[in-house]
Design a protein around this motif. Sequence first.
Motif, short mmCIF file in Angstrom:
data_model
loop_
_atom_site.label_atom_id
_atom_site.label_comp_id
_atom_site.label_asym_id
_atom_site.label_seq_id
_atom_site.Cartn_x
_atom_site.Cartn_y
_atom_site.Cartn_z
N UNK A 164 0.84 -1.21 0.00
CA UNK A 164 0.00 0.00 0.00
C UNK A 164 0.87 1.26 0.00
N UNK A 165 1.99 1.20 0.76
CA UNK A 165 2.90 2.33 0.79
C UNK A 165 3.51 2.59 -0.58
N UNK A 166 3.92 1.53 -1.25
CA UNK A 166 4.51 1.68 -2.59
C UNK A 166 3.51 2.29 -3.57
N UNK A 167 2.26 1.82 -3.49
CA UNK A 167 1.23 2.36 -4.39
C UNK A 167 0.95 3.83 -4.09
N UNK A 168 0.93 4.19 -2.80
CA UNK A 168 0.66 5.58 -2.43
C UNK A 168 1.82 6.50 -2.82
N UNK A 169 3.05 5.99 -2.74
CA UNK A 169 4.20 6.80 -3.13
C UNK A 169 4.11 7.21 -4.59
N UNK A 170 3.60 6.33 -5.42
CA UNK A 170 3.44 6.68 -6.83
C UNK A 170 2.50 7.88 -7.01
N UNK A 171 1.57 8.03 -6.09
CA UNK A 171 0.57 9.10 -6.21
C UNK A 171 1.06 10.45 -5.68
N UNK A 172 2.11 10.44 -4.86
CA UNK A 172 2.56 11.70 -4.25
C UNK A 172 3.85 12.23 -4.88
N UNK A 173 4.27 11.64 -5.96
CA UNK A 173 5.55 12.04 -6.57
C UNK A 173 5.44 13.24 -7.50
N UNK A 226 -3.33 7.30 4.54
CA UNK A 226 -3.64 6.16 3.68
C UNK A 226 -3.38 4.84 4.39
N UNK A 227 -2.29 4.77 5.15
CA UNK A 227 -2.00 3.56 5.92
C UNK A 227 -3.10 3.28 6.95
N UNK A 228 -3.64 4.36 7.51
CA UNK A 228 -4.69 4.20 8.53
C UNK A 228 -6.07 4.01 7.93
N UNK A 229 -6.18 4.16 6.60
CA UNK A 229 -7.48 4.05 5.95
C UNK A 229 -8.38 5.24 6.21
N UNK A 230 -7.77 6.40 6.50
CA UNK A 230 -8.54 7.61 6.83
C UNK A 230 -8.79 7.71 8.32
N UNK A 231 -9.38 8.80 8.72
CA UNK A 231 -9.69 8.98 10.14
C UNK A 231 -8.49 9.27 11.00
N UNK A 232 -7.37 9.71 10.39
CA UNK A 232 -6.17 10.01 11.16
C UNK A 232 -6.35 11.35 11.88
#
Length: 581
Positions: free
Chosen positions: A141-150, A194-200
Amino acid sequence: MTELFEPVGEHDWRIATTATGVLADFNAAGVLTASDVHVATRVGALGGEADERVLLAVALAVRAVRRGSVCLDLATVRDVAPELAWPDEWPLERSPLVEAGVLRWERGLLYLDRYHRLETQVHDDLAARLALAPPAVDEPRLSAALEKVRSGHFSAEQEAAVVAAVHRRTTILTGGPGTGKTTTVARLLALLADQAGGGLSVALAAPTGKAATRLQEAVTAELEAVARTWPEAAALVGRPAGLTLHRLLGWRPDNATRFRHDRANRLKYDVVVVDESSMVELTMMGRLLEALRPDSRLVLVGDPRQLTSVGAGAVLSDLVAGYDGRPDSPVAALTENFRSEEDIKALAAALRDEDADAVLAVLRSPSDQVSFVEAPDDEAVERALRPDSVAAAGAVWRAAVDEDPARALAELDRYRLLCAHREGPFGVRRWNHLVERWLAEDADVDVHGQWYVGRPLLVTSNDYALDVYNGETGVVVRRDGRIRAFVAGSERLKEFAPGRLDAVETMHAMTIHKSQGSQADRVTVLLPDEGSRLLTRELFYTAVTRARHHVRVVGTEAAVRAAVGTRAQRATGLRLRLGAR
């Protein structure tokens, strides 16, 4: 904040008629104040200590804390006044004050007990956080999210810092201006959410209201930029408010150093980000650490080369130095500068390198971003400062008369005159009066009375009832025929009847210490004479890095060289504790 590091009339000559022996000698020489001597003699009387060498050490330890140190380094204390008759030895080990725990003698450093306990607590709390098992991370999930924040300015260095922070509960993110610290924080928050699924649950905090507002605005803008390629990012993080540390911890009117949140009543937040951490003193860092949940994440953000806190300690620089070389270091340093103002970058780099010749070369090179006015006397200084000061104050006045508080506050951030001192020929008080006098030469401008239209304001202490905080800026505006004061808050302009605001001062000029956590498009730095005890490299660096587009230095070559060659010295033991494993 207080003015502990401003040259106020702190020496009380009356004590010389009542003190005796070595304390009287050091008081007469101007090394010790009345309060230093009084504390030493009172503690000695209560603790059964009559040795004047120990009492001198106590008085010097009180002086050290007053001047920003956590403890007294007896190995270097003679440098304060080499001409005085110093004791040949300090019989501290056998002192009843050390035996009773009133004083702490450790690693050649003498502590007042309170500051020894604070420093030990900060070290132990950080060690406990680092000893915890790392948080669970969904790596795919971290790898996928990193692609989105680059997207945008997001370097490999920033990505490495973010990835390391996701795997830690404690992160110390350092870097100079323009290195993208806020960009990194915003992307870190998106990844954690994203790791927490929202609600952070996120708190954005800073030592002053102005710095907290800037942090919130910058993080919000960066999250909006991320949302262009990752639409869900902003919603995942939400819109955390910018809070002062006092407000975050829950200020108590009955106790200046204790808060509602502590070990028995922890903060609710999953992530706490503290910007401008170089300004956080030892006491506040201790209160923050004890209020955090063990499983929460802490992100300290700042530049260790800036001025340290007004109160005792140099926590951020101690942490960076103390963790250096340790395999478990939580420090992530950003070095790549994304600013387009190459000459301001070059000036900051020369200051970091402690190279006075390089600093002067940058200052004297033709540039649209950096300039140097060599002003050898008061008349030359006034000629240099008057045009821009009057133009900037006039722009604020016109917006205030036009009943446009938002425009008036925006004008405040276009130009800033920064002084090292509060009093004297190079001090804020004098220049505030001069700018008002110059304004009054225009027959249309009325600067009479305390609350004249167009008066720029700086909030100097927190007022929780009014929701105004130290470091916030404001302006007096005519609105619907009435005089009103508007203060720039984290989410809105706050309007007040002027009489409700007590802790405010005029801000045609401001001290460099109070400028921390803020920026302006154009900055003029007025350097004092080379003999000023406030003139240090950290002070100079902090001042020039307040400028977004242009910085002008007014002073002499001797003052520039004195600033570059003088480092702010604070005695602490925190970095030694962190390195002693």
